[in-house]
Motif scaffolding. Sequence first.
Motif, mmCIF file in Angstrom:
data_model
loop_
_atom_site.group_PDB
_atom_site.id
_atom_site.type_symbol
_atom_site.label_atom_id
_atom_site.label_comp_id
_atom_site.label_asym_id
_atom_site.label_seq_id
_atom_site.Cartn_x
_atom_site.Cartn_y
_atom_site.Cartn_z
ATOM 1 N N ALA A 17 -68.618 -1.265 -22.302
ATOM 2 C CA ALA A 17 -69.777 -0.524 -21.803
ATOM 3 C C ALA A 17 -69.970 -0.606 -20.296
ATOM 4 O O ALA A 17 -70.322 0.393 -19.660
ATOM 5 N N LEU A 18 -69.748 -1.777 -19.720
ATOM 6 C CA LEU A 18 -70.059 -1.956 -18.305
ATOM 7 C C LEU A 18 -69.310 -0.995 -17.371
ATOM 8 O O LEU A 18 -69.902 -0.519 -16.403
ATOM 9 N N PRO A 19 -68.046 -0.672 -17.631
ATOM 10 C CA PRO A 19 -67.382 0.286 -16.741
ATOM 11 C C PRO A 19 -68.040 1.672 -16.725
ATOM 12 O O PRO A 19 -67.872 2.420 -15.765
ATOM 13 N N HIS A 20 -68.813 1.997 -17.760
ATOM 14 C CA HIS A 20 -69.453 3.310 -17.844
ATOM 15 C C HIS A 20 -70.853 3.331 -17.233
ATOM 16 O O HIS A 20 -71.444 4.400 -17.089
ATOM 17 N N THR A 21 -71.367 2.171 -16.860
ATOM 18 C CA THR A 21 -72.734 2.097 -16.341
ATOM 19 C C THR A 21 -72.948 2.955 -15.097
ATOM 20 O O THR A 21 -73.939 3.697 -15.038
ATOM 21 N N PRO A 22 -72.079 2.923 -14.098
ATOM 22 C CA PRO A 22 -72.320 3.776 -12.920
ATOM 23 C C PRO A 22 -72.373 5.264 -13.266
ATOM 24 O O PRO A 22 -73.227 6.000 -12.755
ATOM 25 N N GLU A 23 -71.489 5.702 -14.150
ATOM 26 C CA GLU A 23 -71.484 7.109 -14.558
ATOM 27 C C GLU A 23 -72.765 7.451 -15.317
ATOM 28 O O GLU A 23 -73.352 8.515 -15.107
ATOM 29 N N LEU A 24 -73.206 6.548 -16.200
ATOM 30 C CA LEU A 24 -74.461 6.771 -16.919
ATOM 31 C C LEU A 24 -75.635 6.861 -15.952
ATOM 32 O O LEU A 24 -76.519 7.712 -16.121
ATOM 33 N N ALA A 49 -76.926 1.431 -28.021
ATOM 34 C CA ALA A 49 -75.482 1.325 -28.287
ATOM 35 C C ALA A 49 -75.140 -0.068 -28.814
ATOM 36 O O ALA A 49 -74.336 -0.208 -29.741
ATOM 37 N N TRP A 50 -75.741 -1.101 -28.237
ATOM 38 C CA TRP A 50 -75.485 -2.465 -28.701
ATOM 39 C C TRP A 50 -75.926 -2.627 -30.153
ATOM 40 O O TRP A 50 -75.216 -3.206 -30.966
ATOM 41 N N HIS A 51 -77.089 -2.083 -30.479
ATOM 42 C CA HIS A 51 -77.584 -2.208 -31.849
ATOM 43 C C HIS A 51 -76.686 -1.467 -32.846
ATOM 44 O O HIS A 51 -76.593 -1.866 -34.006
ATOM 45 N N GLY A 52 -76.033 -0.414 -32.400
ATOM 46 C CA GLY A 52 -75.151 0.344 -33.282
ATOM 47 C C GLY A 52 -73.681 0.010 -33.136
ATOM 48 O O GLY A 52 -72.833 0.650 -33.753
ATOM 49 N N PHE A 53 -73.373 -1.002 -32.321
ATOM 50 C CA PHE A 53 -71.984 -1.309 -31.995
ATOM 51 C C PHE A 53 -71.139 -1.635 -33.222
ATOM 52 O O PHE A 53 -69.948 -1.339 -33.251
ATOM 53 N N ARG A 54 -71.735 -2.192 -34.250
ATOM 54 C CA ARG A 54 -70.941 -2.530 -35.444
ATOM 55 C C ARG A 54 -70.370 -1.275 -36.108
ATOM 56 O O ARG A 54 -69.429 -1.345 -36.882
ATOM 57 N N ARG A 55 -70.951 -0.102 -35.807
ATOM 58 C CA ARG A 55 -70.446 1.152 -36.371
ATOM 59 C C ARG A 55 -69.365 1.799 -35.511
ATOM 60 O O ARG A 55 -68.765 2.788 -35.920
ATOM 61 N N PHE A 56 -69.123 1.242 -34.333
ATOM 62 C CA PHE A 56 -68.072 1.782 -33.469
ATOM 63 C C PHE A 56 -66.714 1.464 -34.068
ATOM 64 O O PHE A 56 -66.435 0.333 -34.444
ATOM 65 N N GLU A 57 -65.871 2.467 -34.172
ATOM 66 C CA GLU A 57 -64.525 2.281 -34.712
ATOM 67 C C GLU A 57 -63.580 1.920 -33.572
ATOM 68 O O GLU A 57 -63.324 2.732 -32.683
ATOM 69 N N ARG A 58 -63.086 0.682 -33.604
ATOM 70 C CA ARG A 58 -62.170 0.220 -32.568
ATOM 71 C C ARG A 58 -60.965 1.149 -32.497
ATOM 72 O O ARG A 58 -60.485 1.646 -33.507
ATOM 73 N N GLY A 59 -60.510 1.373 -31.298
ATOM 74 C CA GLY A 59 -59.357 2.250 -31.096
ATOM 75 C C GLY A 59 -59.744 3.701 -30.852
ATOM 76 O O GLY A 59 -58.891 4.519 -30.557
ATOM 77 N N THR A 60 -61.037 4.025 -30.998
ATOM 78 C CA THR A 60 -61.482 5.389 -30.702
ATOM 79 C C THR A 60 -62.079 5.416 -29.306
ATOM 80 O O THR A 60 -62.191 4.399 -28.630
ATOM 81 N N ASN A 61 -62.489 6.581 -28.876
ATOM 82 C CA ASN A 61 -62.981 6.795 -27.515
ATOM 83 C C ASN A 61 -64.405 6.240 -27.385
ATOM 84 O O ASN A 61 -65.359 6.832 -27.866
ATOM 85 N N PHE A 62 -64.545 5.093 -26.707
ATOM 86 C CA PHE A 62 -65.863 4.465 -26.546
ATOM 87 C C PHE A 62 -66.797 5.353 -25.728
ATOM 88 O O PHE A 62 -67.974 5.478 -26.045
ATOM 89 N N ARG A 63 -66.270 5.985 -24.693
ATOM 90 C CA ARG A 63 -67.113 6.849 -23.852
ATOM 91 C C ARG A 63 -67.717 7.964 -24.691
ATOM 92 O O ARG A 63 -68.899 8.278 -24.551
ATOM 93 N N ALA A 64 -66.934 8.592 -25.536
ATOM 94 C CA ALA A 64 -67.452 9.648 -26.405
ATOM 95 C C ALA A 64 -68.474 9.092 -27.383
ATOM 96 O O ALA A 64 -69.491 9.734 -27.659
ATOM 97 N N TRP A 65 -68.206 7.915 -27.924
ATOM 98 C CA TRP A 65 -69.154 7.293 -28.860
ATOM 99 C C TRP A 65 -70.462 6.958 -28.164
ATOM 100 O O TRP A 65 -71.526 7.165 -28.699
ATOM 101 N N LEU A 66 -70.339 6.463 -26.941
ATOM 102 C CA LEU A 66 -71.521 6.068 -26.184
ATOM 103 C C LEU A 66 -72.389 7.257 -25.911
ATOM 104 O O LEU A 66 -73.577 7.247 -26.056
#
Length: 66
Positions: A17-24, A49-66
Amino acid sequence: MLNPFQFAAQAEFESLALPHTPELLRFARRLSGDAAFAEDLVQETLLKAWHGFRRFERGTNFRAWL
């Protein structure tokens, strides 16, 4: 205190998440026109996002999920 699993999840979330903070922040500033409100928006976004992080599928696009 965080257990080892929670600590690992938090570290993983931060590393994703942190690398996306400036863009957000830039996006939120353009959207709101107010820097303080933009910071609040980003904080709320990352918290949700943190509260829903357990639903994030590893290996997919985190930026899109975020």
